[in-house]
Structure formats: structure tokens, C-alpha cells
Design a protein around this motif. Structure first.
Motif, PDB file in Angstrom:
ATOM      1  N   THR A 164       6.659  -9.550   9.327  1.00  0.00           N
ATOM      2  CA  THR A 164       7.679  -8.718   8.701  1.00  0.00           C
ATOM      3  C   THR A 164       8.892  -8.629   9.632  1.00  0.00           C
ATOM      4  O   THR A 164       8.827  -8.977  10.814  1.00  0.00           O
ATOM      5  CB  THR A 164       7.149  -7.306   8.432  1.00  0.00           C
ATOM      6  OG1 THR A 164       6.879  -6.672   9.696  1.00  0.00           O
ATOM      7  CG2 THR A 164       5.871  -7.348   7.600  1.00  0.00           C
ATOM      8  N   GLN A 165       9.991  -8.124   9.087  1.00  0.00           N
ATOM      9  CA  GLN A 165      11.184  -7.971   9.915  1.00  0.00           C
ATOM     10  C   GLN A 165      10.927  -6.975  11.040  1.00  0.00           C
ATOM     11  O   GLN A 165      11.403  -7.156  12.164  1.00  0.00           O
ATOM     12  CB  GLN A 165      12.361  -7.518   9.057  1.00  0.00           C
ATOM     13  CG  GLN A 165      13.694  -7.523   9.808  1.00  0.00           C
ATOM     14  CD  GLN A 165      14.882  -7.455   8.879  1.00  0.00           C
ATOM     15  OE1 GLN A 165      14.740  -7.131   7.715  1.00  0.00           O
ATOM     16  NE2 GLN A 165      16.058  -7.764   9.380  1.00  0.00           N
ATOM     17  N   GLN A 166      10.158  -5.933  10.754  1.00  0.00           N
ATOM     18  CA  GLN A 166       9.837  -4.954  11.795  1.00  0.00           C
ATOM     19  C   GLN A 166       9.009  -5.592  12.905  1.00  0.00           C
ATOM     20  O   GLN A 166       9.231  -5.314  14.099  1.00  0.00           O
ATOM     21  CB  GLN A 166       9.075  -3.776  11.190  1.00  0.00           C
ATOM     22  CG  GLN A 166       8.780  -2.670  12.212  1.00  0.00           C
ATOM     23  CD  GLN A 166       8.054  -1.499  11.580  1.00  0.00           C
ATOM     24  OE1 GLN A 166       7.656  -1.544  10.422  1.00  0.00           O
ATOM     25  NE2 GLN A 166       7.860  -0.443  12.348  1.00  0.00           N
ATOM     26  N   GLU A 167       8.071  -6.443  12.541  1.00  0.00           N
ATOM     27  CA  GLU A 167       7.267  -7.117  13.556  1.00  0.00           C
ATOM     28  C   GLU A 167       8.140  -8.039  14.412  1.00  0.00           C
ATOM     29  O   GLU A 167       7.947  -8.135  15.630  1.00  0.00           O
ATOM     30  CB  GLU A 167       6.154  -7.926  12.891  1.00  0.00           C
ATOM     31  CG  GLU A 167       5.013  -7.062  12.357  1.00  0.00           C
ATOM     32  CD  GLU A 167       3.968  -7.879  11.634  1.00  0.00           C
ATOM     33  OE1 GLU A 167       2.767  -7.637  11.850  1.00  0.00           O
ATOM     34  OE2 GLU A 167       4.345  -8.773  10.834  1.00  0.00           O
ATOM     35  N   ARG A 168       9.080  -8.691  13.779  1.00  0.00           N
ATOM     36  CA  ARG A 168       9.979  -9.554  14.550  1.00  0.00           C
ATOM     37  C   ARG A 168      10.834  -8.734  15.524  1.00  0.00           C
ATOM     38  O   ARG A 168      11.122  -9.177  16.638  1.00  0.00           O
ATOM     39  CB  ARG A 168      10.866 -10.367  13.596  1.00  0.00           C
ATOM     40  CG  ARG A 168      10.090 -11.436  12.841  1.00  0.00           C
ATOM     41  CD  ARG A 168      11.000 -12.408  12.102  1.00  0.00           C
ATOM     42  NE  ARG A 168      10.222 -13.555  11.660  1.00  0.00           N
ATOM     43  CZ  ARG A 168       9.653 -13.661  10.463  1.00  0.00           C
ATOM     44  NH1 ARG A 168       9.805 -12.688   9.570  1.00  0.00           N
ATOM     45  NH2 ARG A 168       8.943 -14.726  10.151  1.00  0.00           N
ATOM     46  N   GLN A 169      11.217  -7.565  15.126  1.00  0.00           N
ATOM     47  CA  GLN A 169      11.973  -6.698  16.027  1.00  0.00           C
ATOM     48  C   GLN A 169      11.112  -6.271  17.209  1.00  0.00           C
ATOM     49  O   GLN A 169      11.585  -6.184  18.347  1.00  0.00           O
ATOM     50  CB  GLN A 169      12.481  -5.479  15.260  1.00  0.00           C
ATOM     51  CG  GLN A 169      13.598  -5.805  14.271  1.00  0.00           C
ATOM     52  CD  GLN A 169      13.935  -4.659  13.335  1.00  0.00           C
ATOM     53  OE1 GLN A 169      13.205  -3.667  13.278  1.00  0.00           O
ATOM     54  NE2 GLN A 169      15.034  -4.781  12.600  1.00  0.00           N
TER      55      GLN A 169
END
Length: 244
Positions: free
Chosen positions: A7-12
């Protein structure tokens, strides 16, 4: 353990972990993801120094969109034999390349080496590598020169007098022996410093310890490589009907 795309949060979180100097394994543990997932994600999107979460997320979404579009089979894509799943082979080649890069092999050299290793013949010509990897002949030439210098690839001529680049068991053995010789040279150079800096001094003692350590490691590598070549290599099974 969660699956699916990051997810985008995981990438952050990956970007924050890299900024804090955490290892891939630690970042993966915090995300409850396989270390290989984090390693592949970072290496596909700029590497540890260039990874950007937003750019990585957009690039992944773009790749996913392209995969959903119906497209004719690429006539240049190598045909798969032995009932192999073409997509599984492609993903494995990408994973293998990523691991080689993580071990310190430059990207193009890693791509060429992975491509050679997953072919049944273990050898390809320059034009075949250009076709499979969709890169320039100059890129292949540069990669082969590097790999040959590391003892990871050798050259030979086929029956049509074409130059082929080969990886096999003996190439890996020769690479390990070259590594052992390189570390032995380091030990010899360290010992030269002992006489120059004066035996018994702190600097000389440090160099002497380096020489002893490296001597032991290089001798162990050479001994293990000899033993492994004799007893560990396996050969592919030959089917009863003698078909490849």
C-alpha cells in the motif's frame, strides 16, 4: 502474513525506514512482509538512496495498469519449455536480479548474469542477450567485460564461430578461487605494512591481525571450493525417453 501489493502507507514506512538506516529485514519485520518483498520494492524504484514512496507507488500503479491491457504475445519473448509458467519465470528472473544487486552487482551486470543462469544451456550470444533484455549491444558488452573480469562469465565459440557467454559450475568455482587469490593479495599487502610501520606498534599490530584473518578466510574459501566442486555438484536427470 499479509499478501498482495504494497500500500502507499507501507511504501511511506519503507522510505522512513531507509532514511533511518534500517536494514531491509528490519523494515520487512515492521511491515510483517517478506524481506524479499521490501528488497525488490526498493531496488525496482531507485535503490536505497533514491527510493521515493510516492514515485514508487505511481510506478507500480502504472505497471499494474499496463498488465491489465490485452496485448499480443511479444514475438521476441523467449519461449518457455518444460511446461514452465512464463510469468513465474519472469518474476523469478527479476527477483534473482534484485538479490544479485543487493549483493553488490551493478544493475546491468546483474540482469545479464541472471538471464544467463536461468537458461538451460547456460550460454547466450550477445545478440540473444540484447533481444532478451531489450538493451543496447554496448550495454551488453560493458556488462560482459565486468562479469568476465570477476570470473563470473567465460567466452567460447560455437560451431558457427559465434562468441557465446557461458556460466556453468566451473565458472562459479573459478570465481571463488579468484576471490581467494584476491584476499590472499590483501593479506600479503597488509604484512608489508608491518615492516614499514614497525613491529609491535598499534598500526602494525592492526595490519598483522588483518593479514592473519584474511589468510584464514582465503585458505578456507579455496579449500571449501575444492571440496564443493568434488562432492556437491549435481547433474540434471535424464528422462527415460531421452527427451530434454
Amino acid at each position: 502474513m499479509p499478501g498482495g501489493r504494497l500500500t502507499q502507507q507501507e511504501r511511506q514506512q519503507i522510505a522512513l525506514g531507509l532514511a533511518d538506516g534500517h536494514a531491509y529485514a528490519e523494515i520487512a519485520r515492521r511491515l510483517d512482509r517478506p524481506t524479499s518483498t521490501v528488497t525488490r520494492e526498493v531496488m525496482r524504484n531507485g535503490g536505497p538512496a533514491g527510493y521515493r514512496a510516492d514515485l514508487a507507488h505511481r510506478a507500480t500503479e502504472h505497471r499494474a495498469h499496463r498488465r491489465r491491457q490485452p496485448a499480443p504475445r511479444d514475438p521476441k519473448a523467449p519461449a518457455q519449455t518444460h511446461g514452465r509458467d512464463a510469468e513465474a519465470v519472469r518474476q523469478y528472473e527479476e527477483t534473482f536480479t534484485t538479490v544479485l544487486m543487493q549483493a553488490g552487482t551493478p544493475k546491468m551486470m546483474a540482469r545479464v548474469l541472471a538471464c544467463l543462469y536461468i537458461t538451460d544451456t547456460g550460454s547466450l550470444t550477445a545478440s540473444e542477450l540484447v533481444e532478451r533484455l531489450q538493451v543496447s549491444p554496448a550495454s551488453i558488452s560493458k556488462a560482459i567485460a565486468f562479469l568476465e573480469g570477476q570470473g563470473l562469465v567465460r567466452r567460447e565459440r560455437d560451431e558457427r564461430r559465434r562468441e557465446r557467454y557461458v556460466v556453468d559450475n566451473d565458472v562459479w568455482y573459478q570465481s571463488m578461487m579468484a576471490s581467494a587469490r584476491g584476499t590472499a593479495q590483501l593479506a600479503e599487502t597488509a604484512r608489508q605494512g608491518v615492516g614499514i610501520l614497525g613491529p609491535g606498534t598499534l598500526a602494525a599490530t592492526r595490519l598483522e591481525n588483518i593479514a592473519r584473518f584474511v589468510d584464514f578466510v582465503s585458505e578456507s574459501i579455496a579449500r571449501a571450493a575444492e571440496q564443493a566442486r568434488d562432492v556437491l555438484y549435481t547433474k540434471p536427470e535424464t528422462p527415460a525417453d531421452n527427451t530434454p
